[in-house]
Scaffold this motif. Sequence first.
Motif, short mmCIF file in Angstrom:
data_model
loop_
_atom_site.label_atom_id
_atom_site.label_comp_id
_atom_site.label_asym_id
_atom_site.label_seq_id
_atom_site.Cartn_x
_atom_site.Cartn_y
_atom_site.Cartn_z
N TRP A 19 0.86 -1.17 0.00
CA TRP A 19 0.00 0.00 0.00
C TRP A 19 0.90 1.23 0.00
O TRP A 19 1.82 1.31 0.81
CB TRP A 19 -0.88 0.03 1.24
CG TRP A 19 -1.86 -1.10 1.36
CD1 TRP A 19 -1.75 -2.19 2.18
CD2 TRP A 19 -3.09 -1.25 0.66
NE1 TRP A 19 -2.84 -3.00 2.03
CE2 TRP A 19 -3.68 -2.45 1.11
CE3 TRP A 19 -3.76 -0.48 -0.30
CZ2 TRP A 19 -4.91 -2.91 0.62
CZ3 TRP A 19 -4.98 -0.94 -0.78
CH2 TRP A 19 -5.54 -2.12 -0.33
N SER A 48 0.88 5.66 -0.32
CA SER A 48 0.09 6.89 -0.41
C SER A 48 0.85 7.90 -1.27
O SER A 48 2.07 8.01 -1.18
CB SER A 48 -0.18 7.48 0.98
OG SER A 48 1.01 7.73 1.67
N ASN A 97 -3.56 12.80 -3.24
CA ASN A 97 -4.47 12.33 -2.19
C ASN A 97 -5.10 10.98 -2.55
O ASN A 97 -6.32 10.81 -2.54
CB ASN A 97 -5.56 13.37 -1.91
CG ASN A 97 -5.24 14.22 -0.71
OD1 ASN A 97 -4.14 14.14 -0.16
ND2 ASN A 97 -6.17 15.05 -0.29
N ARG A 98 -4.23 10.02 -2.84
CA ARG A 98 -4.74 8.69 -3.15
C ARG A 98 -3.84 7.63 -2.52
O ARG A 98 -2.67 7.85 -2.26
CB ARG A 98 -4.83 8.48 -4.65
CG ARG A 98 -3.50 8.44 -5.38
CD ARG A 98 -3.70 8.43 -6.88
NE ARG A 98 -2.43 8.51 -7.60
CZ ARG A 98 -2.29 9.01 -8.82
NH1 ARG A 98 -3.35 9.45 -9.48
NH2 ARG A 98 -1.11 9.05 -9.41
N ILE A 99 -4.45 6.48 -2.28
CA ILE A 99 -3.74 5.29 -1.83
C ILE A 99 -3.74 4.31 -2.99
O ILE A 99 -4.80 3.99 -3.53
CB ILE A 99 -4.40 4.65 -0.60
CG1 ILE A 99 -4.48 5.67 0.55
CG2 ILE A 99 -3.65 3.41 -0.16
CD1 ILE A 99 -5.34 5.19 1.73
N THR A 157 -2.34 13.10 2.01
CA THR A 157 -2.01 11.77 2.50
C THR A 157 -0.54 11.66 2.88
O THR A 157 0.34 11.87 2.06
CB THR A 157 -2.34 10.71 1.45
OG1 THR A 157 -1.77 11.09 0.19
CG2 THR A 157 -3.85 10.58 1.28
N ILE A 192 1.42 5.65 6.13
CA ILE A 192 0.34 4.66 6.15
C ILE A 192 0.79 3.44 6.95
O ILE A 192 1.97 3.08 6.94
CB ILE A 192 -0.06 4.27 4.71
CG1 ILE A 192 -1.40 3.53 4.68
CG2 ILE A 192 1.02 3.47 4.02
CD1 ILE A 192 -1.97 3.40 3.28
N GLN A 216 -4.40 5.85 7.51
CA GLN A 216 -3.82 6.86 6.64
C GLN A 216 -3.66 8.18 7.40
O GLN A 216 -4.64 8.83 7.78
CB GLN A 216 -4.71 7.08 5.41
CG GLN A 216 -4.23 8.17 4.46
CD GLN A 216 -2.84 7.88 3.94
OE1 GLN A 216 -2.63 6.92 3.22
NE2 GLN A 216 -1.87 8.72 4.31
#
Length: 344
Positions: A221, A223, A228-230, A258, A261, A271
């Motif tokens: 995962w 960020s 502003n996304r994962i 973000t 994480i 997050q």
Amino acid sequence: MRRLPRRLPVRSLAVLATVGTLTLTGCGTDTAGPGGKAAPGATARTITAKKVMQVTKVHEETGMTLLEGPTFDEDGTLLLVDVTAPAGKPKVIRVDLARKTARPAHTDSRGAYTSAQFSPYDGRIYLSDFAHGEVVSLAPDGGDPRTFFSGQVDGAPMNPDDIAFDEDGNLYISDSRGLTEGEETGRVVRIDREGEKATVLADGLAATNGISFDVDYRGLWISELTQNRISYLRLGENGESVASRHTAVRVDGGLAQTDSIAVDADGNLYQALHGRAAMLVYDKYGERLATIEVPARDQGLESATNVAITPGGTKAYMTVSGPAGGYLYSFDALAEGIRQSNGG
């Protein structure tokens, strides 16, 4: 990093790019059903974190303080880094949570460390130096500093932000290249545990920031701060390639962005938010489960950068910073802490 502004500049790293020249130079509303998830038809719950202690004050030399990289050692002591600590001031800090005391663990004349994590291979502490494009390691007691990796990767220097280790001790690094220029040239870089081979696994990312393995170590995962996304990267054989990549969560952060994480034993994503003293919690399918925030009365706190969940327990410790200083806040996590929720 002069006087702390109303809102820190982008992850404060735009300033870190010039740091070398400076000679740095559970409470709340609960609508949850079983397992901590929001009940059908209910909105995600809000959990108000509790103040544990103040760890740092704003540094006169840099105009700010920014706590990051919380990670537990084998004795249950929490280590933190202060990204903007000037030369000679504590850059790695050891916190006794029972006594609520903090003492220096390491300092030097130049490092701008944005994360810390213990290696499962050699037990040393690994630090990412954003300003100098290096990864440094320390003995568990904070001594014996060594440069683990330095130099270019595929013809370009790194701006290493966070670190994730696989089970064999190889490093996966969020390289936040392009942050200060506003370009999507961020990368994910894999460095073998000997520090001899560095490989770009993914590029064209929007200021890669947080990075953590999923529960089964099948993928990462990440960020991307300026979008502003994962995103989720499914890894190929031996973790030396990316088999697939997709946007997993689009974070509605408003002015916040973000940051780091973490992942708990149930696979939930924590997050952190730069620009807001809060964290958002999602399940692995992108359902928003909770918002963790500091009490509204606690003024002068502008970013919640990271979290560490007690290994085998659910007590979580969140690093929060702003004009008021650098603080630790605690809350009850939705599931137990694992390696993926201990540093990065």
